[in-house]
Design an enzyme around this catalytic site. Structure first.
Site, PDB file in Angstrom:
ATOM      1  N   GLU A  78      -5.657  70.898  47.615  1.00  0.00           N
ATOM      2  CA  GLU A  78      -6.074  72.546  47.394  1.00  0.00           C
ATOM      3  C   GLU A  78      -4.903  73.193  47.077  1.00  0.00           C
ATOM      4  OE1 GLU A  78      -9.920  73.004  50.302  1.00  0.00           O
ATOM      5  OE2 GLU A  78      -7.839  73.553  51.340  1.00  0.00           O
ATOM      6  N   CYS A  79      -4.926  74.200  46.364  1.00  0.00           N
ATOM      7  CA  CYS A  79      -3.668  75.147  45.940  1.00  0.00           C
ATOM      8  C   CYS A  79      -2.442  74.504  45.763  1.00  0.00           C
ATOM      9  CB  CYS A  79      -3.950  76.529  47.047  1.00  0.00           C
ATOM     10  SG  CYS A  79      -3.003  77.785  46.355  1.00  0.00           S
ATOM     11  N   GLY A  80      -1.527  74.511  46.904  1.00  0.00           N
ATOM     12  CA  GLY A  80      -0.289  74.051  47.042  1.00  0.00           C
ATOM     13  C   GLY A  80      -0.546  72.346  46.728  1.00  0.00           C
TER      14      GLY A  80
END
Length: 459
Positions: A331-333
């Site tokens: 997720e994301c990072g």
């Protein structure tokens, strides 16, 4: 079974963002701990940063309470469960008390959580440069929705004790429980993504002691405790000890300074479904633990792009793991880390794992912020096509794909305030990566399906 559960509790809200809710919550927590009380702290909304501060101060994970992501039943259940063993629970609100999904609705607001949990509420008002106007603001908030159990006010950013005394003698509908002067020397520093990540370099003993002492001197702590103890019993499902399932699945979780944005509820659901979580550091570890699946959460990989890129041993381990077709969820990072490279704000590029064929480019302005609903368009490691769940985006980067191959996409994402959808959910074999921070209380089948995928591809 349904039972009544007595939990002394209080909610700290404000007239808007920037009224000092996080600092006040930390200060109050330290003062109550000094009285020998065990304190649990919660945060309204999807934020990861404030909970990190509260977790550091209490030594206990700060849970998020979000009406839109979780729903009423999950909010109450999470609150009751995480409050066990504490003498008092403190909830920090988000934005202003009534600010939610719409200016004409309390859905998704702190007020909604206050009503669901029947929690006595204290409102912080920026009192700088005002006296009688404080009373007008307090009266308006108190009368706006009488069902919100507001029990008192705090005059924040006051000029002096005499200023506080003037406000206390004004005609105010509820008690003024104290106030804090503005203190730039002891404030908590920020960076472009909000508060800096909590740690001993930020939450120094000197600063924590300052806010504790200020609370003891400037707040009516006995009255605040009286208000917290006045909270009525919560009507909730009886807490039943979760039947521990056989731990036949190990999931490696990336957790260090670069990756630490996770919802505790997600971890809880994975453990309840029989997963053992094994934490490792992409910054420091050169080998992966012996696990059946990998979970990369959000964080700040752009701040650690150089050391992450130089950890060639772990990068190769992750590639080998992916080649074995064992599941990897990010997720994301985590998505940024699994991409081909990260370009920082200084326009320096660093090669990353390279499982997702694209370049993550940081920008100075927000690229996306807000709630989203995900609809899966094909089978993934989270389950069959057609699954829906909710999450949140908060990012300053874009992923520039090497090509727009339709096979890369497995999601359609709809922003909460829009009917338009965008393609997302990047998949390569058993790798699934997205900018969405998913909250699995919105669909408890997700952790079950992820674990099932890990079991299916055990080596």
């Amino acid at each position: 079974m349904i039972q009544e559960i007595k939990i002394p509790r209080i909610l700290i809200s404000g007239t808007g963002s920037g009224t000092g809710k996080t600092t006040f919550t930390i200060a109050l927590t330290k003062a109550l701990q000094a009285k020998g009380l065990k304190v649990s702290v919660f945060k309204c909304g999807p934020d990861y940063l404030d909970p990190g501060y509260h977790s550091f101060v209490t030594g206990k994970t700060c849970q998020n309470l979000d009406g839109w992501l979780m729903g009423k039943e999950s909010v109450i259940s999470s609150f009751v469960s995480a409050s066990q063993g504490s003498d008092i629970s403190i909830i920090e609100g988000v934005m202003g008390l009534f600010d939610g999904h719409s200016p004409n609705s309390e859905t998704g607001s702190t007020a909604e959580i206050a009503k669901w949990l029947e929690v006595p509420t204290i409102i912080l008002i920026d009192a700088s440069g005002m006296a009688a106007t404080f009373s007008a603001i307090a009266s308006g908030i108190k009368n706006y929705d009488p069902q919100v159990p507001i029990q008192g006010f705090v005059a924040n950013f006051i000029g002096s004790k005499s200023h506080l005394s003037i406000i206390e003698t004004a005609s105010i509908p509820l008690p003024v429980l104290g106030g804090f002067p503005k203190s730039n020397d002891y404030s908590f520093p920020e960076r472009h993504l909000g508060l800096r990540t909590a740690g001993p370099d930020i939450l120094t003993e000197e600063k924590l002691s300052y806010w504790q002492n200020l609370s003891e001197e400037w707040l009516d702590l006995n009255k605040i405790l009286e208000i917290a103890n006045s909270a009525p019993p919560l009507i909730a499902k009886e807490l039943v000890e979760t039947q521990t399932k056989t731990k036949d699945c190990k999931i490696g979780v990336a957790y260090d300074e670069a990756f630490h944005f996770y919802y505790e509820e997600n971890f809880k659901k994975l453990r309840e479904e029989g997963a053992e979580l094994v934490f490792f550091s992409p910054l420091k570890d050169t080998k992966l633990p012996e696990v059946d699946g990998l979970y990369f959460g959000g964080g700040y990989p752009e701040l650690f792009a150089d050391p992450l890129s130089k950890n060639k041993g772990l990068i190769q381990e992750i590639k080998n793991f992916a080649n074995s077709e064992r599941p990897i969820y990010a997720e994301c990072g985590g998505l940024m880390y699994l991409s081909s490279e990260i370009q920082t704000l200084e326009e320096k590029s660093f090669p990353m794992v390279g499982l997702i064929p694209g370049k993550a480019i940081m920008g100075p302005k927000l690229k996306s912020l807000g709630y989203v609903e995900v609809h899966t368009e094909k089978r993934t490691i989270l389950g069959e096509a057609g699954i829906r769940f909710r999450g949140h985006q908060f990012r300053y980067s874009d992923l520039i794909l090497e090509n727009e191959d339709e096979s890369l996409f497995s999601y359609h994402i709809r922003k909460r305030k829009s009917e338009q959808t965008t393609k997302e959910g990047y998949t390569v074999s058993n790798v699934l990566a997205s900018y969405v921070h998913a909250h699995w209380a919105s669909n408890p089948e997700i952790p079950k399906n992820f674990i099932a995928s890990c079991r299916r591809f055990k080596v």
